[in-house]
Design an enzyme around this catalytic site. Structure first.
Site, PDB file in Angstrom:
ATOM      1  N   CYS A 101       0.790  -1.057  -0.041  1.00 37.97           N
ATOM      2  CA  CYS A 101      -0.086  -0.001  -0.191  1.00 37.97           C
ATOM      3  C   CYS A 101       0.990   1.254  -0.028  1.00 37.97           C
ATOM      4  O   CYS A 101       1.770   1.234   0.586  1.00 37.97           O
ATOM      5  CB  CYS A 101      -0.978  -0.048   1.309  1.00 37.97           C
ATOM      6  N   ILE A 102       0.585   2.134  -0.962  1.00 37.57           N
ATOM      7  CA  ILE A 102       1.143   3.453  -0.825  1.00 37.57           C
ATOM      8  C   ILE A 102       0.759   4.454   0.163  1.00 37.57           C
ATOM      9  O   ILE A 102      -0.461   4.399   0.524  1.00 37.57           O
ATOM     10  CB  ILE A 102       1.178   4.142  -2.368  1.00 37.57           C
TER      11      ILE A 102
END
Length: 102
Positions: A101-102
């Site tokens: 996940c960014i």
């Protein structure tokens, strides 16, 4: 940093993820879900339990892994946790944000 969740002081990081998984319980989960605009259903709990199991086994989490899990199909995952399903679901489950996940 500390945050009052379910009438307790809980340690969270700057993004709101629990620092200590041992502070998680169903009351904390319900509070975190409500903050995300989510009302927990039986299916939400199934996903949370799946994520926690993977975390405890130190297995990496990803959207692809969720898709292959057999717990939920990807379309339903997105509808249960709209606006970033893996980020929201892991936050609610009390586990760290996945590296994917960014």
């Amino acid at each position: 940093m500390k945050k009052i969740i379910a009438d307790r002081e809980i340690d969270v990081n700057e993004e709101g993820y629990l620092i200590d998984f041992n502070q998680w319980d169903k009351d904390v989960c319900a509070y975190l879900a409500e903050e995300q605009g989510i009302s927990m259903t039986e299916k939400h709990w199934e996903v949370v339990e799946y994520l926690q199991d993977k975390f405890q086994k130190e297995e990496p989490l990803s959207i692809r892994g969720i898709k292959k899990s057999g717990v939920i199909n990807i379309k339903e995952f997105y509808s249960l946790f709209p606006g970033g399903p893996l980020k929201k679901s892991t936050l609610i489950a009390g586990i760290p944000k996945p590296k994917s996940c960014i």
